[in-house]
Design a protein around this motif. Structure first.
Motif, PDB file in Angstrom:
ATOM      1  N   THR A 108      13.240   3.638   1.312  1.00 42.64           N
ATOM      2  CA  THR A 108      12.932   2.379   1.984  1.00 42.64           C
ATOM      3  C   THR A 108      11.743   1.726   1.280  1.00 42.64           C
ATOM      4  N   PRO A 109      11.720   0.413   1.153  1.00 39.78           N
ATOM      5  CA  PRO A 109      10.524  -0.220   0.576  1.00 39.78           C
ATOM      6  C   PRO A 109       9.273   0.272   1.315  1.00 39.78           C
ATOM      7  N   TYR A 110       8.221   0.548   0.555  1.00 44.25           N
ATOM      8  CA  TYR A 110       7.051   1.223   1.125  1.00 44.25           C
ATOM      9  C   TYR A 110       6.470   0.530   2.357  1.00 44.25           C
ATOM     10  N   PRO A 111       6.300  -0.780   2.370  1.00 40.37           N
ATOM     11  CA  PRO A 111       5.755  -1.404   3.588  1.00 40.37           C
ATOM     12  C   PRO A 111       6.640  -1.149   4.823  1.00 40.37           C
ATOM     13  N   ASP A 112       7.944  -1.153   4.642  1.00 41.65           N
ATOM     14  CA  ASP A 112       8.864  -0.883   5.758  1.00 41.65           C
ATOM     15  C   ASP A 112       8.792   0.586   6.184  1.00 41.65           C
ATOM     16  N   PHE A 113       8.661   1.479   5.213  1.00 45.54           N
ATOM     17  CA  PHE A 113       8.519   2.908   5.499  1.00 45.54           C
ATOM     18  C   PHE A 113       7.266   3.148   6.341  1.00 45.54           C
ATOM     19  N   ILE A 114       6.158   2.552   5.931  1.00 48.59           N
ATOM     20  CA  ILE A 114       4.904   2.705   6.678  1.00 48.59           C
ATOM     21  C   ILE A 114       5.039   2.081   8.069  1.00 48.59           C
ATOM     22  N   ALA A 115       5.689   0.932   8.170  1.00 52.60           N
ATOM     23  CA  ALA A 115       5.890   0.298   9.483  1.00 52.60           C
ATOM     24  C   ALA A 115       6.649   1.231  10.423  1.00 52.60           C
ATOM     25  N   GLY A 116       7.634   1.952   9.899  1.00 51.78           N
ATOM     26  CA  GLY A 116       8.364   2.920  10.722  1.00 51.78           C
ATOM     27  C   GLY A 116       7.477   4.058  11.189  1.00 51.78           C
ATOM     28  N   ILE A 117       6.603   4.538  10.317  1.00 50.68           N
ATOM     29  CA  ILE A 117       5.671   5.602  10.698  1.00 50.68           C
ATOM     30  C   ILE A 117       4.727   5.091  11.782  1.00 50.68           C
ATOM     31  N   VAL A 118       4.205   3.898  11.602  1.00 49.27           N
ATOM     32  CA  VAL A 118       3.273   3.308  12.565  1.00 49.27           C
ATOM     33  C   VAL A 118       3.915   3.232  13.954  1.00 49.27           C
ATOM     34  N   VAL A 119       5.175   2.863  14.012  1.00 44.87           N
ATOM     35  CA  VAL A 119       5.860   2.683  15.296  1.00 44.87           C
ATOM     36  C   VAL A 119       6.322   4.004  15.899  1.00 44.87           C
ATOM     37  N   HIS A 120       6.833   4.924  15.059  1.00 43.22           N
ATOM     38  CA  HIS A 120       7.541   6.090  15.597  1.00 43.22           C
ATOM     39  C   HIS A 120       6.836   7.430  15.457  1.00 43.22           C
ATOM     40  N   ALA A 121       5.856   7.539  14.581  1.00 49.37           N
ATOM     41  CA  ALA A 121       5.276   8.853  14.293  1.00 49.37           C
ATOM     42  C   ALA A 121       4.234   9.259  15.327  1.00 49.37           C
ATOM     43  N   SER A 122       4.029  10.558  15.413  1.00 47.35           N
ATOM     44  CA  SER A 122       2.981  11.109  16.270  1.00 47.35           C
ATOM     45  C   SER A 122       1.615  10.838  15.636  1.00 47.35           C
ATOM     46  N   LEU A 123       0.572  10.956  16.430  1.00 47.91           N
ATOM     47  CA  LEU A 123      -0.778  10.788  15.914  1.00 47.91           C
ATOM     48  C   LEU A 123      -1.064  11.772  14.769  1.00 47.91           C
ATOM     49  N   PRO A 124      -0.743  13.054  14.893  1.00 47.48           N
ATOM     50  CA  PRO A 124      -0.996  13.946  13.756  1.00 47.48           C
ATOM     51  C   PRO A 124      -0.288  13.500  12.469  1.00 47.48           C
ATOM     52  N   ALA A 125       0.952  13.068  12.567  1.00 47.87           N
ATOM     53  CA  ALA A 125       1.674  12.619  11.370  1.00 47.87           C
ATOM     54  C   ALA A 125       1.021  11.372  10.776  1.00 47.87           C
ATOM     55  N   ILE A 126       0.585  10.454  11.633  1.00 44.07           N
ATOM     56  CA  ILE A 126      -0.089   9.251  11.146  1.00 44.07           C
ATOM     57  C   ILE A 126      -1.369   9.628  10.408  1.00 44.07           C
ATOM     58  N   LEU A 127      -2.133  10.571  10.949  1.00 39.95           N
ATOM     59  CA  LEU A 127      -3.379  10.982  10.303  1.00 39.95           C
ATOM     60  C   LEU A 127      -3.121  11.668   8.961  1.00 39.95           C
ATOM     61  N   VAL A 128      -2.049  12.432   8.865  1.00 40.21           N
ATOM     62  CA  VAL A 128      -1.701  13.056   7.585  1.00 40.21           C
ATOM     63  C   VAL A 128      -1.313  11.976   6.573  1.00 40.21           C
ATOM     64  N   LYS A 129      -0.496  11.008   6.982  1.00 42.58           N
ATOM     65  CA  LYS A 129      -0.088   9.955   6.046  1.00 42.58           C
ATOM     66  C   LYS A 129      -1.288   9.115   5.618  1.00 42.58           C
ATOM     67  N   LEU A 130      -2.198   8.835   6.544  1.00 39.38           N
ATOM     68  CA  LEU A 130      -3.415   8.119   6.190  1.00 39.38           C
ATOM     69  C   LEU A 130      -4.224   8.927   5.173  1.00 39.38           C
ATOM     70  N   SER A 131      -4.359  10.204   5.393  1.00 41.11           N
ATOM     71  CA  SER A 131      -5.087  11.072   4.457  1.00 41.11           C
ATOM     72  C   SER A 131      -4.419  11.089   3.090  1.00 41.11           C
ATOM     73  N   ASP A 132      -3.100  11.123   3.069  1.00 42.94           N
ATOM     74  CA  ASP A 132      -2.325  11.090   1.822  1.00 42.94           C
ATOM     75  C   ASP A 132      -2.582   9.782   1.077  1.00 42.94           C
ATOM     76  N   ASN A 133      -2.512   8.667   1.793  1.00 43.63           N
ATOM     77  CA  ASN A 133      -2.744   7.358   1.166  1.00 43.63           C
ATOM     78  C   ASN A 133      -4.176   7.235   0.654  1.00 43.63           C
ATOM     79  N   GLU A 134      -5.133   7.716   1.435  1.00 38.51           N
ATOM     80  CA  GLU A 134      -6.525   7.668   0.997  1.00 38.51           C
ATOM     81  C   GLU A 134      -6.725   8.460  -0.289  1.00 38.51           C
TER      82      GLU A 134
END
Length: 179
Positions: A108-134
């Motif tokens: 999926t195009p990256y902005p759309d992929f991230i939008a899906g995580i923002v809407v559907h992911a748990s807080l722990p998953a969001i924090l891991v993805k944020l850490s990965d992006n950082e």
């Protein structure tokens, strides 16, 4: 008559996830030619630091799962292993779901992929993805790459980090400085 268990079922630990990740990423390198596992170490460190912004929100079991997801976050995308392999290795359905959520298998195009995580992911998953992006946008890491790659990665990760931070805050995380 079936008796209830006196002890909890055995669970994989963050150390198990680390051992698995080190084994399956052993020969891989990142864009700068460094051992890939160093990226995982940094992501786990960043995710661990973010736990300070979660006073009393997550149970010790959820914290352990967050660390497992941090170690395993690239397994499905970057190795021959999939979610079924992780389940067979004894990782919980919640851990495997977290890893799967962070895997862009549909390309999926990256902005759309991230939008899906923002809407559907748990807080722990969001924090891991944020850490990965950082980590992927870290100036020290980017300095090892050519200017065009640096610009491309910053354009990719800066907007996603803002979205992920906002989503994490909305779920109760308190940003106590950048990890």
């Amino acid at each position: 008559m079936t008796r209830p268990l006196l002890l909890r079922p055995l669970r994989r630990t963050a150390s198990d996830a680390e051992a698995f990740a080190r084994a399956v990423h052993d020969t891989q390198t990142d864009k700068a030619g460094d051992p890939y596992v160093t990226h995982l170490v940094r992501v786990v460190g960043r995710a661990s630091a973010k736990l300070a912004g979660l006073p009393g929100i997550l149970s010790s079991e959820t914290v352990c799962e967050l660390l497992q997801v941090a170690w395993l976050h690239d397994v499905i995308e970057d190795t021959p292993y999939d979610g079924d392999h992780l389940l067979a290795e004894g990782f919980s359905e919640r851990v495997v779901h977290g890893v799967t959520t962070l895997s862009n298998l549909a390309k999926t195009p990256y902005p759309d992929f991230i939008a899906g995580i923002v809407v559907h992911a748990s807080l722990p998953a969001i924090l891991v993805k944020l850490s990965d992006n950082e980590d992927n946008a870290d100036p020290d890491r980017l300095a090892k790459l050519d200017a065009a790659t640096q610009a491309r990665l910053l354009a990719k990760y800066e907007p996603s980090m803002a979205s992920l931070r906002a989503a994490a805050r909305a779920k109760g995380w308190q940003d106590r400085g950048r990890a």
